[in-house]
Design a protein around this motif. Structure first.
Motif, PDB file in Angstrom:
ATOM      1  N   LYS A 114     -10.884  -5.377  -3.309  1.00 35.56           N
ATOM      2  CA  LYS A 114     -11.682  -5.037  -4.497  1.00 35.56           C
ATOM      3  C   LYS A 114     -12.892  -5.954  -4.633  1.00 35.56           C
ATOM      4  CE  LYS A 114      -8.397  -2.561  -7.336  1.00 35.56           C
ATOM      5  NZ  LYS A 114      -7.441  -2.603  -8.449  1.00 35.56           N
ATOM      6  N   SER A 115     -12.757  -7.192  -4.171  1.00 36.55           N
ATOM      7  CA  SER A 115     -13.885  -8.132  -4.271  1.00 36.55           C
ATOM      8  C   SER A 115     -15.045  -7.712  -3.367  1.00 36.55           C
ATOM      9  CB  SER A 115     -13.442  -9.552  -3.922  1.00 36.55           C
ATOM     10  OG  SER A 115     -13.235  -9.664  -2.530  1.00 36.55           O
ATOM     11  N   LYS A 116     -14.762  -6.792  -2.430  1.00 36.46           N
ATOM     12  CA  LYS A 116     -15.823  -6.272  -1.554  1.00 36.46           C
ATOM     13  C   LYS A 116     -16.563  -5.103  -2.214  1.00 36.46           C
ATOM     14  CE  LYS A 116     -13.348  -7.375   2.767  1.00 36.46           C
ATOM     15  NZ  LYS A 116     -14.281  -8.196   3.554  1.00 36.46           N
ATOM     16  N   GLY A 117     -16.184  -4.773  -3.429  1.00 35.32           N
ATOM     17  CA  GLY A 117     -16.854  -3.672  -4.115  1.00 35.32           C
ATOM     18  C   GLY A 117     -16.088  -2.362  -4.089  1.00 35.32           C
ATOM     19  N   VAL A 118     -14.863  -2.399  -3.595  1.00 38.15           N
ATOM     20  CA  VAL A 118     -14.032  -1.190  -3.566  1.00 38.15           C
ATOM     21  C   VAL A 118     -13.577  -0.844  -4.980  1.00 38.15           C
ATOM     22  CG1 VAL A 118     -11.729  -0.385  -2.878  1.00 38.15           C
ATOM     23  CG2 VAL A 118     -13.270  -1.412  -1.184  1.00 38.15           C
ATOM     24  N   SER A 119     -13.689   0.441  -5.335  1.00 41.13           N
ATOM     25  CA  SER A 119     -13.352   0.846  -6.709  1.00 41.13           C
ATOM     26  C   SER A 119     -11.998   1.549  -6.817  1.00 41.13           C
ATOM     27  CB  SER A 119     -14.443   1.765  -7.253  1.00 41.13           C
ATOM     28  OG  SER A 119     -14.642   2.866  -6.383  1.00 41.13           O
ATOM     29  N   ALA A 120     -11.468   2.047  -5.696  1.00 45.58           N
ATOM     30  CA  ALA A 120     -10.165   2.719  -5.734  1.00 45.58           C
ATOM     31  C   ALA A 120      -9.400   2.414  -4.453  1.00 45.58           C
ATOM     32  CB  ALA A 120     -10.343   4.224  -5.896  1.00 45.58           C
ATOM     33  N   VAL A 121      -8.103   2.186  -4.603  1.00 46.76           N
ATOM     34  CA  VAL A 121      -7.254   1.834  -3.458  1.00 46.76           C
ATOM     35  C   VAL A 121      -6.032   2.746  -3.428  1.00 46.76           C
ATOM     36  CG1 VAL A 121      -5.879   0.005  -2.368  1.00 46.76           C
ATOM     37  CG2 VAL A 121      -7.948  -0.601  -3.648  1.00 46.76           C
ATOM     38  N   GLY A 122      -5.793   3.334  -2.273  1.00 43.82           N
ATOM     39  CA  GLY A 122      -4.551   4.064  -2.043  1.00 43.82           C
ATOM     40  C   GLY A 122      -3.707   3.274  -1.063  1.00 43.82           C
ATOM     41  N   ALA A 123      -2.395   3.540  -1.028  1.00 43.37           N
ATOM     42  CA  ALA A 123      -1.539   2.831  -0.075  1.00 43.37           C
ATOM     43  C   ALA A 123      -0.504   3.785   0.499  1.00 43.37           C
ATOM     44  CB  ALA A 123      -0.842   1.649  -0.739  1.00 43.37           C
ATOM     45  N   ALA A 124      -0.292   3.651   1.818  1.00 45.09           N
ATOM     46  CA  ALA A 124       0.753   4.422   2.494  1.00 45.09           C
ATOM     47  C   ALA A 124       1.706   3.452   3.169  1.00 45.09           C
ATOM     48  CB  ALA A 124       0.144   5.361   3.534  1.00 45.09           C
ATOM     49  N   GLY A 125       2.998   3.726   3.050  1.00 41.10           N
ATOM     50  CA  GLY A 125       3.999   2.849   3.645  1.00 41.10           C
ATOM     51  C   GLY A 125       4.956   3.622   4.527  1.00 41.10           C
ATOM     52  N   PHE A 126       5.293   3.011   5.660  1.00 43.78           N
ATOM     53  CA  PHE A 126       6.157   3.623   6.654  1.00 43.78           C
ATOM     54  C   PHE A 126       7.478   2.863   6.688  1.00 43.78           C
ATOM     55  CE2 PHE A 126       1.732   3.946   7.535  1.00 43.78           C
ATOM     56  CZ  PHE A 126       1.529   5.254   7.949  1.00 43.78           C
ATOM     57  N   CYS A 127       8.606   3.574   6.485  1.00 43.14           N
ATOM     58  CA  CYS A 127       9.930   2.929   6.544  1.00 43.14           C
ATOM     59  C   CYS A 127       9.956   1.710   5.604  1.00 43.14           C
ATOM     60  CB  CYS A 127      10.280   2.520   7.977  1.00 43.14           C
ATOM     61  SG  CYS A 127       9.976   3.770   9.233  1.00 43.14           S
ATOM     62  N   TRP A 128       9.996   0.502   6.169  1.00 40.45           N
ATOM     63  CA  TRP A 128       9.992  -0.754   5.384  1.00 40.45           C
ATOM     64  C   TRP A 128       8.808  -0.776   4.409  1.00 40.45           C
ATOM     65  CZ3 TRP A 128       6.514  -4.730   4.664  1.00 40.45           C
ATOM     66  CH2 TRP A 128       7.007  -5.973   4.240  1.00 40.45           C
ATOM     67  N   GLY A 129       7.654  -0.382   4.907  1.00 42.38           N
ATOM     68  CA  GLY A 129       6.439  -0.441   4.095  1.00 42.38           C
ATOM     69  C   GLY A 129       6.458   0.464   2.882  1.00 42.38           C
ATOM     70  N   ALA A 130       7.261   1.543   2.947  1.00 48.89           N
ATOM     71  CA  ALA A 130       7.324   2.470   1.818  1.00 48.89           C
ATOM     72  C   ALA A 130       7.876   1.789   0.569  1.00 48.89           C
ATOM     73  CB  ALA A 130       8.177   3.684   2.186  1.00 48.89           C
ATOM     74  N   LYS A 131       8.814   0.857   0.757  1.00 45.16           N
ATOM     75  CA  LYS A 131       9.377   0.141  -0.391  1.00 45.16           C
ATOM     76  C   LYS A 131       8.300  -0.727  -1.051  1.00 45.16           C
ATOM     77  CE  LYS A 131      12.713  -1.586  -3.038  1.00 45.16           C
ATOM     78  NZ  LYS A 131      13.386  -0.787  -4.089  1.00 45.16           N
ATOM     79  N   VAL A 132       7.447  -1.339  -0.241  1.00 51.22           N
ATOM     80  CA  VAL A 132       6.347  -2.143  -0.794  1.00 51.22           C
ATOM     81  C   VAL A 132       5.396  -1.239  -1.576  1.00 51.22           C
ATOM     82  CG1 VAL A 132       4.440  -3.703  -0.247  1.00 51.22           C
ATOM     83  CG2 VAL A 132       6.529  -3.763   1.141  1.00 51.22           C
ATOM     84  N   VAL A 133       5.087  -0.080  -1.000  1.00 52.65           N
ATOM     85  CA  VAL A 133       4.139   0.831  -1.644  1.00 52.65           C
ATOM     86  C   VAL A 133       4.690   1.370  -2.967  1.00 52.65           C
ATOM     87  CG1 VAL A 133       2.964   3.068  -1.427  1.00 52.65           C
ATOM     88  CG2 VAL A 133       2.923   1.443   0.474  1.00 52.65           C
ATOM     89  N   VAL A 134       5.979   1.695  -3.003  1.00 53.99           N
ATOM     90  CA  VAL A 134       6.524   2.230  -4.252  1.00 53.99           C
ATOM     91  C   VAL A 134       6.475   1.161  -5.348  1.00 53.99           C
ATOM     92  CG1 VAL A 134       9.044   1.764  -4.119  1.00 53.99           C
ATOM     93  CG2 VAL A 134       8.229   3.904  -5.073  1.00 53.99           C
ATOM     94  N   GLU A 135       6.656  -0.109  -4.976  1.00 53.64           N
ATOM     95  CA  GLU A 135       6.540  -1.197  -5.969  1.00 53.64           C
ATOM     96  C   GLU A 135       5.095  -1.314  -6.471  1.00 53.64           C
ATOM     97  OE1 GLU A 135       8.997  -2.687  -7.355  1.00 53.64           O
ATOM     98  OE2 GLU A 135      10.577  -1.998  -6.009  1.00 53.64           O
ATOM     99  N   LEU A 136       4.132  -1.165  -5.567  1.00 53.96           N
ATOM    100  CA  LEU A 136       2.715  -1.201  -5.972  1.00 53.96           C
ATOM    101  C   LEU A 136       2.394  -0.046  -6.919  1.00 53.96           C
ATOM    102  CD1 LEU A 136       1.096  -2.054  -2.500  1.00 53.96           C
ATOM    103  CD2 LEU A 136       1.244  -3.603  -4.473  1.00 53.96           C
ATOM    104  N   ALA A 137       3.006   1.114  -6.658  1.00 56.87           N
ATOM    105  CA  ALA A 137       2.759   2.289  -7.500  1.00 56.87           C
ATOM    106  C   ALA A 137       3.423   2.143  -8.870  1.00 56.87           C
ATOM    107  CB  ALA A 137       3.267   3.550  -6.799  1.00 56.87           C
ATOM    108  N   LYS A 138       4.541   1.426  -8.919  1.00 54.06           N
ATOM    109  CA  LYS A 138       5.209   1.193 -10.209  1.00 54.06           C
ATOM    110  C   LYS A 138       4.420   0.214 -11.065  1.00 54.06           C
ATOM    111  CE  LYS A 138       9.674   0.186  -9.535  1.00 54.06           C
ATOM    112  NZ  LYS A 138      10.843  -0.238  -8.704  1.00 54.06           N
ATOM    113  N   ALA A 139       3.766  -0.745 -10.403  1.00 55.34           N
ATOM    114  CA  ALA A 139       3.043  -1.797 -11.140  1.00 55.34           C
ATOM    115  C   ALA A 139       1.555  -1.461 -11.309  1.00 55.34           C
ATOM    116  CB  ALA A 139       3.198  -3.125 -10.400  1.00 55.34           C
TER     117      ALA A 139
END
Length: 239
Positions: A114-139
């Protein structure tokens, strides 16, 4: 929770794979692809094999080609899971690399993007990574989420999501079997305030979107269909 299927078809890691490059971002070595001038970023969070997997980097380059700035951090600090390690089976490896740790380390990465000027962020998680992404989506750290053959994701996680979320699952998956995915679908349908999408891919197994053989035409086709769904979801909600 993390049986043999979680680790089947391991990739041959290659630190030089992909059209992008590795740089430090938010304290983590990160594979970066696409224009840093893009206002839209996608965070890809790997499975247990980490950010040097060629198929994952190839997908990062494909997402970058759609106009996104794509970042794939090394959440394992140079210590991805090594298959068939007698000294360090997956349960032992996970003690050092829990998704809860990944969630904490993802926050500074998102801040750095975001400090680079990005205004929107999406995230995709695979297997292990999906748990991280769902936590990001909850918060509410991200604007949209895609979970691909998730591991460790529970019905309560899905009920707590506050960002548009797509779940792409496999017909043959002991970690997220179709019966659980149907529950996810019902929970999302009951949440009118959050856009949700659940798709079960026939004749594929856990890991199919990144751990496919490039020589297997049917496997490539199924993986590419999932990649298209991922891109469509981000094009719709990360803007």
């Amino acid at each position: 929770m993390s049986g043999p299927q979680c680790c089947s078809n391991p990739p041959t890691l290659n630190p030089n794979s992909g059209a992008g490059h590795v740089e430090q971002l938010g304290g983590l070595s990160t594979y970066v692809s696409g224009s840093p001038n893009s206002k839209l970023a996608i965070l890809l969070i790997s499975d247990v094999y980490g950010y040097e997997a060629p198929n994952l980097r190839k997908l990062a380059d494909k997402v970058a080609g759609a106009g996104f700035y794509v970042v794939v951090p090394d959440f394992f600090h140079g210590d991805p899971y090594v298959p068939d390690s007698a000294e360090r089976p997956i349960q032992v490896w996970l003690k050092d690399h829990g998704p809860d740790k990944g969630f904490e380390e993802a926050k500074p990465v998102i801040e750095a993007v975001k400090s680079k000027g990005v205004s929107a962020v999406g995230a995709a998680g695979f297997c292990w990574g999906a748990k991280v992404v769902v936590e990001l989506a909850k918060a509410e750290f991200i604007q949209a989420a895609v979970l691909l053959h998730p591991s460790f994701v529970t019905l309560d996680d899905i009920k707590g999501v506050k960002a548009p979320i797509a779940v792409l699952g496999a017909e043959n998956d002991h970690l997220s079997p179709p019966a659980l995915l149907k529950q996810f679908e019902e929970a999302l349908a009951a949440k009118s305030e959050v856009d949700g999408f659940v798709k079960i891919f026939p004749k594929v197994a856990h890991g199919w979107t990144v751990r496919y053989s490039v020589d297997d035409a049917a496997a490539v086709k199924s993986a590419e269909e999932a990649h298209m769904n991922l891109l469509e979801w981000f094009a719709k909600f990360v803007k």
